[in-house]
Scaffold this motif. Structure first.
Motif, PDB file in Angstrom:
ATOM      1  N   CYS A   1       0.784  -1.281  -0.224  1.00 59.52           N
ATOM      2  CA  CYS A   1      -0.055   0.021   0.154  1.00 59.52           C
ATOM      3  C   CYS A   1       0.738   1.374   0.007  1.00 59.52           C
ATOM      4  O   CYS A   1       0.805   1.952   0.944  1.00 59.52           O
ATOM      5  CB  CYS A   1      -0.707  -0.058   1.290  1.00 59.52           C
TER       6      CYS A   1
ATOM      7  N   SER B   1       0.758   4.137  -0.973  1.00 61.86           N
ATOM      8  CA  SER B   1       0.002   5.363  -1.068  1.00 61.86           C
ATOM      9  C   SER B   1       0.017   5.817   0.584  1.00 61.86           C
ATOM     10  O   SER B   1      -0.387   7.168   0.601  1.00 61.86           O
ATOM     11  CB  SER B   1      -1.369   5.369  -1.553  1.00 61.86           C
TER      12      SER B   1
ATOM     13  N   GLY C   1      -5.889   5.193   7.813  1.00 58.82           N
ATOM     14  CA  GLY C   1      -5.475   4.291   6.546  1.00 58.82           C
ATOM     15  C   GLY C   1      -6.018   2.805   6.762  1.00 58.82           C
ATOM     16  O   GLY C   1      -5.610   1.892   6.179  1.00 58.82           O
TER      17      GLY C   1
ATOM     18  N   GLN D   1      -8.024   1.382   3.769  1.00 54.70           N
ATOM     19  CA  GLN D   1      -7.150   1.527   2.592  1.00 54.70           C
ATOM     20  C   GLN D   1      -6.220   0.487   2.482  1.00 54.70           C
ATOM     21  O   GLN D   1      -6.052  -0.244   1.525  1.00 54.70           O
ATOM     22  CB  GLN D   1      -6.397   3.053   2.553  1.00 54.70           C
TER      23      GLN D   1
ATOM     24  N   ARG E   1      -8.532  -2.859   1.622  1.00 55.08           N
ATOM     25  CA  ARG E   1      -8.813  -2.882   0.088  1.00 55.08           C
ATOM     26  C   ARG E   1      -7.645  -3.046  -0.528  1.00 55.08           C
ATOM     27  O   ARG E   1      -7.723  -3.758  -1.807  1.00 55.08           O
ATOM     28  CB  ARG E   1      -9.559  -1.473  -0.456  1.00 55.08           C
ATOM     29  N   TRP E   2      -6.503  -2.877  -0.324  1.00 56.48           N
ATOM     30  CA  TRP E   2      -5.153  -3.242  -0.764  1.00 56.48           C
ATOM     31  C   TRP E   2      -4.946  -4.778  -0.906  1.00 56.48           C
ATOM     32  O   TRP E   2      -4.518  -5.273  -1.784  1.00 56.48           O
ATOM     33  CB  TRP E   2      -4.218  -2.344  -0.235  1.00 56.48           C
TER      34      TRP E   2
END
Length: 614
Positions: A281, A283, A324, A327, A330-331
């Protein structure tokens, strides 16, 4: 063939590729006219048996023909014309295809009467009527006698008053659903009914990922006046293959394995691990230890020797909004091939485990998220939004990794061998002086089943906010740097490869985990929910997972210490959010801190010498 087991069903497996290489015309007939061609194959098997018996009858007079032998075709080429992950449409009617999907529902095995022996009462002509598949096995009795003499009799009766074994077969239906990972974003997965006959029944269960070779046919109910005909596409199965292990769309080639081996040989262990963690991840800036915890959950532990303890670890991330958590979940869905993502606000006990559905007057079991994720990962976002009753329903699934079903007179057990990654928010404001279960509003029995519980807080720090904003704005440029970041396809292949490793603890790692567990048990302020024997099992799983992640088959001091370190810093938000700039120096501090507190000075000395030499 001996006389016993004459009533049993047998299959003759034929590889389609080899058949097509030797008999291309016959292979084309199977694809264009599968119903008639497969029947010719079954008749040919009986003729071959008759020839073999006639040639060997003198030497073995007990030989007899087995009539229940079926031709099963497998190994269709992985081309779009024959191999489908998106379910067929009306244009595929009558084609011989291989369809991949997940079993979400199975019906009970039934005895199906597929033919009847009838007698004309006028001319005494005997004939056989076969049930029509397209009409859900309803018998179409002829209006007039089919006698070749031209009898016009219209009255028929069954020759045998009792149902004969030879006129029946085993029959089962199952519902398969398209794999979510094979669909575009926002696409709702389709489902399709599959019919199994004879020895294929009971070959799979809800949650299995299957590849089924069969014939696409249409099926409808009886047409009635004033009622719209209900026509559906079904797959008449010819061969069933189960893929319960994780299957990645990325091919793990020898070149990929050699590339990974070269990567670990070229870099020291700390630098190599840091590059992989930055690729998780990318990002999200920092959060090195959180990414390490996620990597360990994806890697999983190895099987204990002579033990039935679960090998799949679980992770709970609790924190403020915007840290996060979602996120990361979902990664994971993009990396792990068998991953089910759901949210607590829309999940019930039946949706997570299994539900009983009434259809056509019969009860059927339909798999929930945990059963569908068997062999992979189940990600549950907004875990605190679930009702207490619904959360309590996954106790058995998390620890015993099974779901016991006793619904509508159906009693069975389904497998749920998957890791659970859950994300939740605080209940009110976080208070470090309060027990963790009070801050997250999750009961102690459920909380103790998580191997790691990480607390993420969004504290105000001007310097941190500046670095994070700069990272987010430059993320597209950073991901293109293949020197310091792994592409997602390489990560997929890597997590597939390390699943085959089975690390074993060495003596030093064994001593560290044993002394730390005893130290935690003797603490006066220990948490009764977290310091049970499950803590020791969790430490073993995490240390084995770290060894897997480091591409080794031995659990060393490094792996044991990182498992202990992740357990210790679960509530230290600063350490969890930090970006590790010098992994080797950080590990040296961990070695001195943990081994010093545990008074394992011999291991401390050996580890310091090893780090200084490297």
């Amino acid at each position: 063939m001996q006389n016993e087991s004459l009533n049993e069903h047998y299959n003759l497996l034929i590889n389609f590729v080899k058949l097509f290489e030797n008999l291309p015309n016959f292979g084309n007939k199977i694809l264009t006219n599968p119903l008639d061609t497969l029947q010719i194959c079954d008749d040919g098997i009986k003729q071959v048996q008759s020839k073999i018996i006639s040639e060997n009858l003198e030497n073995n007079p007990q030989l007899s023909i087995k009539n229940n032998v079926h031709t099963r075709i497998f190994g269709l080429p992985a081309c779009p014309e024959l191999h489908r992950t998106i379910f067929p449409k009306n244009c595929d009617l009558g084609k011989f295809l291989k369809i991949c999907g997940t079993v979400v529902r199975t019906t009970a095995v039934k005895m199906l009467e597929y033919q009847r022996q009838l007698l004309c009462t006028k001319c005494k002509h005997e004939f056989t009527v076969v049930a029509t598949y397209e009409k859900k096995f309803i018998f179409d009795i002829p209006r007039f006698c089919p006698s070749p003499e031209g009898c016009n009799g219209m009255n028929f009766k069954k020759i045998q008053s009792k149902l004969q074994h030879s006129d029946c077969k085993d029959y089962q239906e199952l519902k398969i659903q398209e794999q979510i990972n094979d669909l575009n974003i926002g696409t709702i997965p389709s489902s399709m009914w599959v019919t199994l006959e004879d020895e294929l029944v009971d070959s799979c269960k809800p949650g299995d990922h299957v590849g089924i070779t069969g014939i696409v046919l249409k099926r409808s109910n009886n047409v009635a006046i004033g009622k719209r005909p209900d026509i559906e596409l079904v797959l008449r199965a010819n061969y069933v293959q189960i893929f319960n292990e994780q299957k990645s769309t990325t091919n793990v080639t020898d070149a990929t394995i050699n590339e990974i081996n070269t990567f670990w040989e070229k870099n020291d262990p700390f630098t190599a691990r840091h590059i992989i963690l930055k690729s998780i991840c990318p990002s999200i800036f920092g959060m090195t230890m959180v990414k390490l915890a996620v990597a360990l959950i994806l890697a999983g532990g190895s099987k204990f020797s002579e033990s039935h303890t679960r090998t799949e670890p679980h992770l709970l991330m609790v924190g403020d909004p915007g840290t996060g958590k979602s996120q990361l979940l979902r990664w994971i869905g993009h990396v792990i091939p068998r991953c089910v993502l759901t949210t607590g606000i829309g999940s019930t006990a039946a949706g997570l485990t299994v539900t009983a559905v009434m259809e056509d007057g019969h009860w059927q079991l339909e798999a929930g998220a945990l059963v569908l994720a068997d062999g992979g990962v189940c990600c549950i976002d907004e875990f605190n939004s679930m009702r207490e009753h619904d959360r309590a329903s996954i106790h058995e699934a998390m620890e015993q990794q099974t779901i016991s079903v006793a619904k509508a007179s159906m009693v069975c057990k389904l497998s749920t061998k998957c890791s659970i990654l859950a994300a939740a928010n605080f209940k009110g404001d976080f208070d470090a002086n309060q027990p963790l279960e009070n801050c997250v509003a999750i009961a102690s029995p459920l909380l103790s089943r998580f191997d790691l519980v990480l607390v993420l807080r969004d504290t105000v720090n001007e310097e941190w906010d500046l670095v994070v904003s700069d990272h987010i704005l430059n993320t597209p440029k950073l991901v293109k740097d293949t020197t310091n970041y792994w592409p997602i396809d390489t990560l997929k292949a890597y997590f597939m490869i390390i699943k085959n490793l089975n690390p074993v603890l060495n003596q030093d790692a064994n001593d560290i985990l044993r002394i730390y567990y005893q130290h935690q048990r003797q603490k006066p302020s220990r948490s009764a929910a977290r310091t049970t024997v499950r803590l020791l099992d969790s430490l073993i799983r995490l240390s084995q997972a770290h060894a897997r992640f480091m591409y080794r088959e031995e659990v060393t001091v490094l792996d044991a210490l990182m498992a202990v370190y992740l357990t210790e810093i679960n509530t230290d938000s600063n350490l969890l959010r930090a970006e590790c700039s010098n992994p080797k120096q950080q590990y040296l501090e961990i070695v001195r801190n943990i081994l010093g507190k545990l008074e394992l000075y011999d291991i401390l000395k050996r580890e310091e010498e090893l780090l200084s030499n490297n």
